[in-house]
Design an enzyme around this catalytic site. Structure first.
Site, short mmCIF file in Angstrom:
data_model
loop_
_atom_site.label_atom_id
_atom_site.label_comp_id
_atom_site.label_asym_id
_atom_site.label_seq_id
_atom_site.Cartn_x
_atom_site.Cartn_y
_atom_site.Cartn_z
N GLY A 195 -63.91 -40.61 16.99
CA GLY A 195 -64.06 -39.70 15.86
C GLY A 195 -62.95 -39.88 14.86
N PRO A 196 -63.13 -39.34 13.66
CA PRO A 196 -62.09 -39.46 12.62
C PRO A 196 -60.84 -38.69 13.01
CG PRO A 196 -63.86 -37.99 11.91
CD PRO A 196 -64.32 -38.61 13.18
N PRO A 197 -59.74 -38.93 12.33
CA PRO A 197 -58.49 -38.23 12.66
C PRO A 197 -58.62 -36.72 12.48
CG PRO A 197 -58.05 -40.12 11.23
CD PRO A 197 -59.54 -39.94 11.26
N GLU A 418 -60.74 -31.54 -18.54
CA GLU A 418 -61.25 -30.80 -17.38
C GLU A 418 -62.45 -29.95 -17.76
OE1 GLU A 418 -60.11 -31.78 -14.73
OE2 GLU A 418 -58.29 -32.75 -15.47
N HIS A 421 -65.52 -32.13 -17.44
CA HIS A 421 -65.97 -32.23 -16.05
C HIS A 421 -66.77 -31.00 -15.65
CE1 HIS A 421 -63.93 -35.90 -15.00
NE2 HIS A 421 -62.72 -35.43 -15.23
#
Length: 637
Positions: A195-197, A418, A421
């Site tokens: 699994g991922p960290p 921003e 976005h």
């Protein structure tokens, strides 16, 4: 005091004692010499008849004066010395040279420096290898978990129920093997946690140690290999010997990819130290000698680099995936960690879990800890929901950098960037909802818009990916619309990188390009050297891929430009609000653009009746295909 401390004190006391003993034996009092005089002075005293007796040993003369005092001197080659002494009535005693000092004492003093060096070397060897033999390089570094201290059990592990179920079965087998053996079942020889960290692989191992009433040894994959040839293989043998002596037992190897990488032509040839260690581990796990009752549990976040022989049944019979938790798992994990802090009734684990999709268990633990630190810094007695939100923003967006003094010009440019976005994100229904927009510098960014999906997402469709690209490009588009093409800044570099990565994944991995088709052109897993290898593609196909990536990004760019141009008034409103308030939540942005009070808590869905959908320009696409065919013949049949 522990054993190591007592050992150091004992060696230090012995060292000081030997030094003092050496100094005592070298002192004048023990050898009967209290005063050194010159040979000329000695002859003068002889002539003055003040010397009673002398003892001559080689060239060393020790004597006693008439008043009882003692002295010593060193004589050169002086043939008439004896005659001169007798003529002045001095009693003479001649002692053989070899009997002047005790033989053992002389040996001790002459060999003392060498013995001291040997003692120091033995001391450091014992310390380096845990007090074992001086040549203990090949001893295993596996540590037996102590029963002292608080135990971690499966109750402390939340959000990974499937992995817990698999490992609970192994613990039950170790506790009562007859239950499974009645049906002919055998205990699994090994389990690999993948699994991922931060998902809780090591925590699961600690829970197994707390649940199983059997010896539990832990070791890291990097503890096997050292600079000396053969040490790794020797440590593997010793580790399994330890396991056999304590069977039934569990041996946990953390980060096994450090020693279990697949074999190949390495820097030291095919027979290097790491491969010897891996070969020995393969033999010990499933060789001619049985290791009944020794269960190996290993953890890694790089299963793709492990040797295939290590992964086969008979060695690691089970591969257990430990993934990031879903919303229910996150809620359970948060409840476990919230027990460790003081918080009030405003903190709701379900709300926090809903706002942290994709978080691992370690990240959730860090979020709770950060909230506690923030509350303590503000002098609060309890953690509230505001502290949790502040901690989430810190984890997601980085630390606020208030030391950066932005000019009004930079602040205005950042606000429009921003705002672009955020506005495009609102008009793209497929895009993830806006969590927060800010022009306060955080981390390495001067401002940012944070988006969070409402639910856990395991895949994305074409519309979602194209919407994400449009949102990425919206900041640069807003700069161009408001300030002009020549005033566009480099602030959008990370946005361009993100958009390019999505577009390239659409073309090369997801098969979402009508021109390229459903063909995989991404990178394969690591090769034997640990490098990323890619499929063989022709130069013409590579050009087609680049052209498609550019088309998708340009399409998103134009789509964002269309939205911002059409809703330019809302862009101005949003940018001005960001300049005034610096930070706006997603709900506040919706309230602002809907004409409501900024902090209204009334349910407010932004009017999406004017929402936009990205449409592929089929005619433009066919023109690109035709022009590419004309340029590169026979590329697409």
């Amino acid at each position: 005091m522990n054993n190591q401390g007592r050992s150091i004190l004992a060696w230090a006391a012995l060292f000081i004692f030997v030094i003092l003993l050496f100094n005592v034996f070298q002192s004048d009092g023990l050898l009967g010499v209290r005063n050194n005089i010159t040979f000329s002075d000695f002859l003068t005293r002889v002539d003055e008849k003040t010397i009673n007796s002398v003892k001559i040993q080689g060239r060393v003369i020790e004597g006693t004066a008439n008043d009882g005092s003692t002295f010593s001197t060193y004589s050169p080659d002086y043939p008439d010395l004896v005659n001169r002494l007798t003529s002045n009535d001095v009693n003479i005693e001649v002692v053989p040279l070899e009997t002047r000092m005790n033989t053992f004492l002389g040996f001790l003093i002459s060999w003392f420096p060498m013995l001291l060096l040997i003692g120091v070397w033995v001391f450091f060897m014992r310390q380096m290898h845990g007090g074992g033999k001086a040549m203990g390089f090949g001893k295993s570094k596996a540590r037996l978990l102590s029963d002292k201290g608080p135990k971690i059990t499966f109750k402390d592990v939340a959000g990974i129920d499937e992995a817990k179920e698999e490992l609970t079965e192994i613990v039950d087998f170790l506790r009562d093997p007859s239950k499974f053996q009645k049906l002919g079942g055998k205990i699994p020889k090994g389990c690999l946690l993948i699994g991922p960290p931060g998902t809780g692989k090591t925590l699961l191992a600690k829970a197994i140690a707390g649940e199983a009433n059997v010896p539990f040894f832990s070791i890291s994959g990097s503890d096997f290999v050292e600079m000396f040839v053969g040490v790794g293989a020797s440590r593997v043998r010793d580790m399994f010997e330890q396991g056999k002596r304590n069977a039934p037992c569990i041996i946990f190897i953390d980060e096994i990819d450090a020693v279990g990488r697949h074999r190949g032509i390495g820097m030291g040839g095919g027979n290097d130290e790491r491969e010897q260690t891996l070969n020995q581990m393969l033999v010990e796990m499933d060789g001619f000698e049985a290791n009944e009752g020794v269960v190996i549990i290993a953890a890694t976040n790089r299963p793709d680099v492990l040797d295939r022989a290590l992964l086969r049944p008979g060695r690691f019979d089970r591969q257990i995936a430990v993934a990031n938790p879903d919303i229910n798992g996150r809620e359970q994990i948060l409840k476990v960690h919230l027990k460790k802090i003081k918080y009030n009734s405003t903190v709701l684990a379900r709300i926090i879990a809903r706002g942290t999709p994709g978080f691992s268990g370690a990240e959730l633990a860090n979020l709770v800890n950060e909230a506690a630190l923030i509350a303590a810094r503000l002098g609060k007695k309890e953690v509230d929901m505001h502290d949790m939100e502040e901690a989430k923003d810190k984890v997601l967006m980085g630390v606020v950098r208030r030391s950066i003094a932005m000019s009004e010009k930079e602040k205005r440019l950042t606000a429009y960037h921003e705002g672009g976005h955020a506005l495009v994100g609102l008009y793209c229904p497929a895009a993830s909802p806006i969590h927060k927009a800010t022009i306060i510098p955080r981390g390495n960014a001067l401002g940012m818009v944070q988006r969070l999906p409402e639910t856990d997402e395991y895949s994305q469709n074409r519309e979602q990916m194209e919407s994400s690209i449009a949102v990425y490009m919206a900041g640069r588009v807003a700069e161009e619309i408001i300030f002009g093409r020549n005033k566009v800044t480099s602030g959008a570099s990370s946005d361009i990188k993100g958009a390019t990565n999505i577009a390239r994944a659409m073309v090369t991995k997801a098969g979402l390009s009508d021109l390229i088709g459903p063909i995989f052109h991404g990178s394969n897993s690591d090769d034997m050297y640990g490098r990323q290898s890619s499929n063989e593609i022709s130069e013409a196909t590579a050009e087609l891929i680049d052209a498609e990536v550019k088309r998708i990004i340009t399409q998103g760019y134009e789509f964002a430009k269309d939205i911002l141009t059409k809703h330019i008034d809302q862009l101005h409103t949003l940018a001005n609000a960001l300049i005034e308030y610096e930070t706006l939540s997603g709900q506040q942005i919706k309230n602002l653009l809907s004409g409501r009070a900024l902090d209204s808590e009334e349910e407010n869905k932004f009017p999406f009746n004017d929402s936009h959908t990205i449409k592929i320009d089929k005619e433009n696409l066919h023109e690109k295909v035709k022009s590419t065919k004309d340029k590169k013949e026979n590329i697409i049949s």
